[in-house]
Design an enzyme around this catalytic site. Sequence first.
Site, PDB file in Angstrom:
ATOM      1  CE  LYS A 287      -3.734  -1.984   2.848  1.00 38.23           C
ATOM      2  NZ  LYS A 287      -4.862  -1.822   1.926  1.00 38.23           N
ATOM      3  NE  ARG A 361     -10.863 -10.106  -1.969  1.00 38.75           N
ATOM      4  CZ  ARG A 361     -11.151  -9.175  -2.877  1.00 38.75           C
ATOM      5  NH1 ARG A 361     -11.391  -9.528  -4.128  1.00 38.75           N
ATOM      6  NH2 ARG A 361     -11.183  -7.907  -2.555  1.00 38.75           N
TER       7      ARG A 361
END
Length: 512
Positions: A287, A361
């Site tokens: 990120k 996920r």
Amino acid sequence: MTTTLPSQALPPQVKPSTFALSSKSPTDLAPEIIALPVIPGDDELIIGPGSADLGDRHDLLDHLEFEGATGSAGEVTSYAVSGSGALRQILLVGVGAQRRDDFRRAGAALARAVRDRSGVVTTIPAVDPDVALEPFVAGATLGSFLFHWRSEGAPWTPVETITLAELDADRGDDLARAVAIARASWRARFFASVPSNLKNPAWLADQAAELAESTGLKLTVWDEHQLEADGFGGLVGVGQGSVTPPRLIRLDYSPRKAGRLSSLKGVPTVVVIGKGITFDTGGLNIKPGDGMVNMKRDMTGGAVVLAVMSALAEIGCPVKVVGLIAAAENAISGSAMRPGDVVTHYGGRTSEVTNTDAEGRLVLADAMAYAADKLKPAAVVDIATLTGAVRVALGQTLAGYYADDEGLATLLEEASEVSGERLWRLPLVADYEEKLASKVADADNAPGGPGSITAALFLHHFTGGVPWAHLDVGCGDAYADVHDLTPGPTGFGARVLLTWLAEQDPLAGVGA
């Protein structure tokens, strides 16, 4: 190999306010501060319960007019009292249209106005106890939330006691439930606020152990070796780059006395699953710096599950509940998961990792597959700060949710309205299924936009056909004091899930 990190110790934290009931009028209790509700009328403002005993000595309506008060929800007008008695201040708090949201805002505004005080007596919930009590308590509790790690101590403290005057003792059970739900939300905010130099998967497991001991829950924890042996490839893969290995945390609740359930025989099981990424660098798909600053709260889903499990007995939840927290740190190292890797989830389904920053996920999928296989639940609900896409779509004040069962969707929508944690249903669009295709695995973990929908479709393959809902919490952070929010992680989800699970039949219409 597990590495021991330098020990850290949090300084003492502030505690939420306590609440008391009294059937007496505020003046009979001889308080230092009284807070009265202000109701907008057709032609003039109306001061609600408790004002009669003060009107002869204090011209409160004239003071409101002088100050330009409107009675809007959360508006606070202060009136100083001089004299020899105990009373020093009257706070006149607007309750607007007297909806649940209005009482929640009034409670939060009052809490901010009485920080650092020993007590306040108020009649705000007495305006309409059936509507006002629970949201007022939530607002008054959470409007005072504070996390700190300051050497000089907390900059302020919540008011110690809030006495709810002109309410009968038979409201005791209602108050206890309201306090339990509000404090669960406080607890979720606390866990999400703890910095990641202290908070890691093992620390989360320790917090679960403390909660289990104090509340009578059953605890099971998988360490990294057990996770690998049992085939939890998503958790192992995401956590393999960190010096603090992953954990799967399971908490079991059984009701003391099963309620009468209209739709199912026996006592069914609900599973709630939380994403517990204790820090998210993005992995090798790192990120940007600004996007990493708040990633200590990427375990908000896990924090919510811990908080929900801790309050189930207090709210009288009538069904069995299993809480699963899939905890890992998504870190960068020579052993980190790479783009192009394939992970094999619990149960055998495989995922090609095309983006290591789509890690939530992967860990949720393992927990969902385990729940469907081993727990045979009547419903599964997962909650996660999963996608930035949902925040782009819905902003900072509500969460998106998906459901493949209309009964479950309706129950969550109703709980959202009551709790004040607003959910907006988004569609599971089958047309986007083809985006999940991978050339080497059963699915691609980062199939692209629409990002929130494709993430939900990815997870849907792990439900095992069990009625399922997915809460994608884009509103994980608050940046200012706004109503019942204070700056920092919001802990969104504890109130809506507890409101649902406190129903007489939390599974009414589910699977029909």
